[in-house]
Design an enzyme around this catalytic site. Sequence first.
Site, PDB file in Angstrom:
ATOM      1  CG  HIS A  62     -28.803  51.634  56.689  1.00  0.00           C
ATOM      2  ND1 HIS A  62     -27.644  52.122  57.246  1.00  0.00           N
ATOM      3  CD2 HIS A  62     -28.796  52.042  55.401  1.00  0.00           C
ATOM      4  CE1 HIS A  62     -26.954  52.773  56.313  1.00  0.00           C
ATOM      5  NE2 HIS A  62     -27.636  52.750  55.191  1.00  0.00           N
ATOM      6  CB  CYS A  63     -29.251  54.492  61.631  1.00  0.00           C
ATOM      7  SG  CYS A  63     -29.333  53.388  63.048  1.00  0.00           S
ATOM      8  CE  LYS A  64     -20.806  54.237  64.202  1.00  0.00           C
ATOM      9  NZ  LYS A  64     -20.551  52.870  64.545  1.00  0.00           N
ATOM     10  CG  LEU A  93     -22.330  51.658  57.913  1.00  0.00           C
ATOM     11  CD1 LEU A  93     -22.483  51.175  56.472  1.00  0.00           C
ATOM     12  CD2 LEU A  93     -21.936  53.128  57.933  1.00  0.00           C
TER      13      LEU A  93
END
Length: 103
Positions: A62-64, A93
């Site tokens: 995952h990232c933002k 996120l």
Amino acid sequence: MSLRNISPAEAQRLLHQGAILVDIREADEHAREKVTGAHHLPLSKLDEADLELHEGKPVIFHCKSGARPMGNAPRPAQKVGGPCEAFIMAGGLDAWKKAVLPI
């Protein structure tokens, strides 16, 4: 290996079953806020990293917002070999927080 998108709720379910969550954001982003229990492996360091941490468990990247794993999917997919399943948490996120899951 291709990476399938999963929802934050499905990611949390897999985490409760032993999956590993990998945050590919850079260090400054990870330091500001993070998903509880996420491992940090910045995308910029991914090629040199040894992703043996999965030990056959599913790995969720995952990232933002979910854009970085999607735009770079072959790189994380190459790091997770063998019979291990790998996923991208859709919405990253931002979606995790929107689902009111712990950070």
